[in-house]
Design a protein around this motif. Structure first.
Motif, PDB file in Angstrom:
ATOM      1  N   ASN A 199     -43.007  11.311 -13.395  1.00  8.73           N
ATOM      2  CA  ASN A 199     -43.730  10.104 -13.790  1.00  8.73           C
ATOM      3  C   ASN A 199     -44.465  10.277 -15.112  1.00  8.73           C
ATOM      4  OD1 ASN A 199     -43.596   7.926 -11.579  1.00  8.73           O
ATOM      5  ND2 ASN A 199     -43.938   9.805 -10.417  1.00  8.73           N
ATOM      6  N   GLY A 200     -44.976  11.466 -15.385  1.00  7.79           N
ATOM      7  CA  GLY A 200     -45.678  11.688 -16.650  1.00  7.79           C
ATOM      8  C   GLY A 200     -44.767  11.484 -17.845  1.00  7.79           C
ATOM      9  N   ALA A 201     -43.603  12.105 -17.793  1.00 11.03           N
ATOM     10  CA  ALA A 201     -42.640  11.958 -18.883  1.00 11.03           C
ATOM     11  C   ALA A 201     -42.168  10.510 -19.006  1.00 11.03           C
ATOM     12  CB  ALA A 201     -41.450  12.892 -18.642  1.00 11.03           C
ATOM     13  N   ALA A 202     -41.986   9.835 -17.855  1.00  8.95           N
ATOM     14  CA  ALA A 202     -41.531   8.447 -17.884  1.00  8.95           C
ATOM     15  C   ALA A 202     -42.565   7.529 -18.508  1.00  8.95           C
ATOM     16  CB  ALA A 202     -41.199   7.989 -16.462  1.00  8.95           C
ATOM     17  N   ALA A 203     -43.847   7.764 -18.192  1.00  7.24           N
ATOM     18  CA  ALA A 203     -44.901   6.927 -18.766  1.00  7.24           C
ATOM     19  C   ALA A 203     -44.980   7.093 -20.278  1.00  7.24           C
ATOM     20  CB  ALA A 203     -46.247   7.270 -18.127  1.00  7.24           C
ATOM     21  N   ALA A 204     -44.924   8.338 -20.752  1.00  6.01           N
ATOM     22  CA  ALA A 204     -44.969   8.586 -22.195  1.00  6.01           C
ATOM     23  C   ALA A 204     -43.763   7.984 -22.894  1.00  6.01           C
ATOM     24  CB  ALA A 204     -45.051  10.090 -22.459  1.00  6.01           C
ATOM     25  N   GLN A 205     -42.587   8.132 -22.289  1.00  4.50           N
ATOM     26  CA  GLN A 205     -41.377   7.586 -22.900  1.00  4.50           C
ATOM     27  C   GLN A 205     -41.393   6.065 -22.917  1.00  4.50           C
ATOM     28  OE1 GLN A 205     -38.753   9.686 -24.248  1.00  4.50           O
ATOM     29  NE2 GLN A 205     -38.530   7.689 -25.252  1.00  4.50           N
ATOM     30  N   ARG A 206     -41.916   5.462 -21.844  1.00  6.57           N
ATOM     31  CA  ARG A 206     -42.050   4.000 -21.781  1.00  6.57           C
ATOM     32  C   ARG A 206     -42.895   3.496 -22.943  1.00  6.57           C
ATOM     33  NH1 ARG A 206     -42.183  -0.849 -21.997  1.00  6.57           N
ATOM     34  NH2 ARG A 206     -43.007  -2.305 -20.447  1.00  6.57           N
ATOM     35  N   TRP A 207     -44.007   4.155 -23.182  1.00  7.52           N
ATOM     36  CA  TRP A 207     -44.905   3.770 -24.281  1.00  7.52           C
ATOM     37  C   TRP A 207     -44.211   3.971 -25.628  1.00  7.52           C
ATOM     38  CZ3 TRP A 207     -49.000   2.217 -21.369  1.00  7.52           C
ATOM     39  CH2 TRP A 207     -50.117   1.702 -22.028  1.00  7.52           C
ATOM     40  N   ALA A 256     -43.912   1.204  -4.965  1.00  7.78           N
ATOM     41  CA  ALA A 256     -44.948   2.151  -5.395  1.00  7.78           C
ATOM     42  C   ALA A 256     -44.680   3.532  -4.818  1.00  7.78           C
ATOM     43  CB  ALA A 256     -46.325   1.646  -4.975  1.00  7.78           C
ATOM     44  N   LEU A 257     -44.331   3.595  -3.535  1.00  5.08           N
ATOM     45  CA  LEU A 257     -44.032   4.876  -2.914  1.00  5.08           C
ATOM     46  C   LEU A 257     -42.825   5.539  -3.567  1.00  5.08           C
ATOM     47  CD1 LEU A 257     -44.639   3.991   0.837  1.00  5.08           C
ATOM     48  CD2 LEU A 257     -45.933   5.636  -0.534  1.00  5.08           C
ATOM     49  N   ALA A 258     -41.797   4.734  -3.851  1.00  4.52           N
ATOM     50  CA  ALA A 258     -40.617   5.285  -4.514  1.00  4.52           C
ATOM     51  C   ALA A 258     -40.964   5.801  -5.903  1.00  4.52           C
ATOM     52  CB  ALA A 258     -39.522   4.217  -4.599  1.00  4.52           C
ATOM     53  N   ALA A 259     -41.813   5.057  -6.617  1.00  4.32           N
ATOM     54  CA  ALA A 259     -42.209   5.477  -7.960  1.00  4.32           C
ATOM     55  C   ALA A 259     -43.014   6.771  -7.906  1.00  4.32           C
ATOM     56  CB  ALA A 259     -43.016   4.375  -8.630  1.00  4.32           C
ATOM     57  N   MET A 260     -43.942   6.869  -6.969  1.00  6.19           N
ATOM     58  CA  MET A 260     -44.766   8.072  -6.846  1.00  6.19           C
ATOM     59  C   MET A 260     -43.911   9.299  -6.559  1.00  6.19           C
ATOM     60  SD  MET A 260     -47.898   6.336  -4.691  1.00  6.19           S
ATOM     61  CE  MET A 260     -48.676   7.871  -4.221  1.00  6.19           C
ATOM     62  N   ARG A 261     -42.796   9.086  -5.880  1.00  3.59           N
ATOM     63  CA  ARG A 261     -41.890  10.191  -5.575  1.00  3.59           C
ATOM     64  C   ARG A 261     -40.904  10.462  -6.710  1.00  3.59           C
ATOM     65  NH1 ARG A 261     -41.080   7.449   0.311  1.00  3.59           N
ATOM     66  NH2 ARG A 261     -42.968   8.307   1.293  1.00  3.59           N
ATOM     67  N   GLY A 262     -41.035   9.719  -7.802  1.00  2.00           N
ATOM     68  CA  GLY A 262     -40.167   9.928  -8.955  1.00  2.00           C
ATOM     69  C   GLY A 262     -38.804   9.301  -8.829  1.00  2.00           C
ATOM     70  N   ARG A 263     -38.686   8.251  -8.008  1.00  2.97           N
ATOM     71  CA  ARG A 263     -37.383   7.656  -7.737  1.00  2.97           C
ATOM     72  C   ARG A 263     -37.175   6.303  -8.393  1.00  2.97           C
ATOM     73  NH1 ARG A 263     -37.444   8.974  -1.225  1.00  2.97           N
ATOM     74  NH2 ARG A 263     -37.398  11.264  -1.437  1.00  2.97           N
ATOM     75  N   ALA A 321     -45.999   4.915 -14.590  1.00  2.00           N
ATOM     76  CA  ALA A 321     -45.869   4.036 -15.746  1.00  2.00           C
ATOM     77  C   ALA A 321     -46.020   2.574 -15.354  1.00  2.00           C
ATOM     78  CB  ALA A 321     -44.505   4.254 -16.411  1.00  2.00           C
ATOM     79  N   PRO A 322     -46.592   1.755 -16.230  1.00  2.00           N
ATOM     80  CA  PRO A 322     -46.733   0.331 -15.922  1.00  2.00           C
ATOM     81  C   PRO A 322     -45.376  -0.344 -15.802  1.00  2.00           C
ATOM     82  CG  PRO A 322     -47.287   0.769 -18.220  1.00  2.00           C
ATOM     83  CD  PRO A 322     -47.143   2.093 -17.552  1.00  2.00           C
ATOM     84  N   GLY A 323     -45.307  -1.318 -14.885  1.00  2.00           N
ATOM     85  CA  GLY A 323     -44.081  -2.089 -14.715  1.00  2.00           C
ATOM     86  C   GLY A 323     -43.063  -1.474 -13.787  1.00  2.00           C
ATOM     87  N   VAL A 324     -43.359  -0.309 -13.206  1.00  2.00           N
ATOM     88  CA  VAL A 324     -42.387   0.387 -12.367  1.00  2.00           C
ATOM     89  C   VAL A 324     -42.416  -0.134 -10.932  1.00  2.00           C
ATOM     90  CG1 VAL A 324     -41.746   2.641 -11.410  1.00  2.00           C
ATOM     91  CG2 VAL A 324     -42.397   2.449 -13.799  1.00  2.00           C
ATOM     92  N   ALA A 325     -43.584  -0.530 -10.443  1.00  2.00           N
ATOM     93  CA  ALA A 325     -43.718  -0.933  -9.048  1.00  2.00           C
ATOM     94  C   ALA A 325     -44.390  -2.296  -8.946  1.00  2.00           C
ATOM     95  CB  ALA A 325     -44.524   0.106  -8.281  1.00  2.00           C
ATOM     96  N   ASP A 326     -44.003  -3.055  -7.913  1.00  2.00           N
ATOM     97  CA  ASP A 326     -44.634  -4.346  -7.662  1.00  2.00           C
ATOM     98  C   ASP A 326     -44.869  -4.589  -6.176  1.00  2.00           C
ATOM     99  OD1 ASP A 326     -42.074  -4.771  -6.768  1.00  2.00           O
ATOM    100  OD2 ASP A 326     -41.603  -6.373  -8.191  1.00  2.00           O
ATOM    101  N   SER A 327     -44.762  -3.538  -5.359  1.00  2.00           N
ATOM    102  CA  SER A 327     -44.964  -3.642  -3.922  1.00  2.00           C
ATOM    103  C   SER A 327     -45.253  -2.249  -3.374  1.00  2.00           C
ATOM    104  CB  SER A 327     -43.722  -4.222  -3.240  1.00  2.00           C
ATOM    105  OG  SER A 327     -42.635  -3.319  -3.367  1.00  2.00           O
ATOM    106  N   THR A 328     -45.617  -2.189  -2.099  1.00  2.00           N
ATOM    107  CA  THR A 328     -45.886  -0.897  -1.476  1.00  2.00           C
ATOM    108  C   THR A 328     -44.655  -0.005  -1.511  1.00  2.00           C
ATOM    109  OG1 THR A 328     -47.545  -1.870  -0.017  1.00  2.00           O
ATOM    110  CG2 THR A 328     -46.619   0.249   0.642  1.00  2.00           C
ATOM    111  N   ALA A 329     -43.484  -0.586  -1.154  1.00  2.00           N
ATOM    112  CA  ALA A 329     -42.256   0.204  -1.095  1.00  2.00           C
ATOM    113  C   ALA A 329     -41.881   0.753  -2.466  1.00  2.00           C
ATOM    114  CB  ALA A 329     -41.111  -0.641  -0.537  1.00  2.00           C
TER     115      ALA A 329
END
Length: 336
Positions: free
Chosen positions: A242-250, A200-207, A190-198
């Motif tokens: 992440n899929g559910a989070a992106a849809a809910q964010r929107w 981004a990795l946490a977001a990709m892992r659903g954290r 989802a947009p706005g979840v990550a702003d750095s490498t660290a």
């Protein structure tokens, strides 16, 4: 960046057998694109171009169906590839050009440069230093160029992305809300979840959770384009949360509420759970959770990496979703 690249390299190693098999039956990348374009002269042209911007330059590929009368504005599907892919790979995997030939629309494939990412990942998360915004501006420049030179209809532009391309699609859409009639995020964050490498990795892992939600009194001032999210439930690269989070964010941003989920299955393809988020009877976000699908384009070419032919056809879903939005009148925008 190195951590992201290591993750992508691990994913690429898992697909090496398929890549080697493909290499034995295909020419190198550039001749393969040219050969494919020449083999379809009666159906369409797959041409190359370059877009320039403050962030440098990016190559792109454009599919134009044949027999388009001069001056006829056609819808435009913008396809942002994932890591380990280029424009030709994404076109071959999704087979979007075949659908464009039949339904008569343009397809733009912006291409990440290896100098910007060794694995050709869009740097969707590098917002602190402005790198993500610069790449988004280059994609927008390619869109503007196609609209100007090829007559694409600015009112009928849809943005589609896979993995890192989905992250870039979310960033671009939320920074230029009026420019897109529809957005499709496949296996992205989802947009706005990550702003750095660290992060981004946490977001990709659903954290990581999406950023703070838009307030009620802002919603009417934020006409976000409708969003379709497609997410594999067995994705080991971008966690299914992440899929559910992106849809809910929107949905939260536009004040939409979830309707009861429904389970669909087409033939022998993987089943999918579909949830629509509606406001005033209109669907503004849709989540398609695909059972047994990993990190791959659902319904994509199975002989290629990052494609799973057993999944429901994401290419048809993306076009059907976008074409419904194209048919709706849109308010004028100062950005146009």
């Amino acid at each position: 960046m190195r951590s992201i690249n290591r993750s992508v390299k691990a994913m690429a190693r898992a697909t090496q057998p398929a890549r080697r098999a493909l290499a034995r039956t295909a020419a190198p990348a550039t001749p393969r694109v040219a050969s494919r374009a020449r083999s379809e002269p009666a159906s369409g042209r797959f041409t190359a171009g370059v877009a320039l911007g403050p962030g440098g330059m990016r190559r792109y590929r454009l599919f134009v169906p044949t027999a388009v009368p001069a001056g006829e504005p056609l819808p435009l599907m913008v396809m942002l590839h994932g890591c380990g892919q280029d424009a030709a790979d994404f076109a071959a995997s999704t087979r979007m050009n075949l659908l464009a030939r039949r339904e008569r629309f343009l397809v733009l494939y912006p291409e990440q440069d290896r100098m910007a990412s060794a694995q050709r990942c869009w740097n969707w998360y590098e917002t602190r230093q402005g790198r993500a915004q610069a790449e988004a501006a280059l994609v927008l420049a390619a869109i503007d160029q196609v609209c100007l030179l090829h007559g694409a209809d600015r009112n009928r532009v849809a943005l589609v992305g896979l993995s890192a391309g989905a992250g870039m699609a979310g960033l671009l859409a939320t920074r230029h809300l009026h420019r897109f009639a529809a957005v499709v995020m496949h296996s992205g964050v989802a947009p706005g979840v990550a702003d750095s490498t660290a992060t981004a990795l946490a977001a990709m892992r659903g954290r990581r959770l999406p950023a703070a939600q838009v307030q009620d009194d802002q919603r009417d001032l934020m006409p976000w384009p409708p969003l379709l999210v497609i997410q594999g439930q067995n994705d080991l690269v971008v966690h299914a949360r992440n899929g559910a989070a992106a849809a809910q964010r929107w949905a939260d941003a536009v004040g939409a509420r979830a309707a009861p989920a429904r389970i669909l299955q087409r033939g022998q393809r993987y089943p999918m759970t579909v949830t629509d988020f509606k406001r005033s009877g209109r669907t503004l976000a849709t989540l398609v959770a695909v059972d047994r699908l990993g990190h791959a384009w659902s319904g994509g070419a199975g002989r290629l990496p990052y494609g799973d032919a057993k999944g429901p056809d994401a290419t048809r879903m993306a076009w059907a979703f976008a074409s419904r939005q194209f048919a709706r009148p849109r308010p004028p925008s100062p950005e146009r």
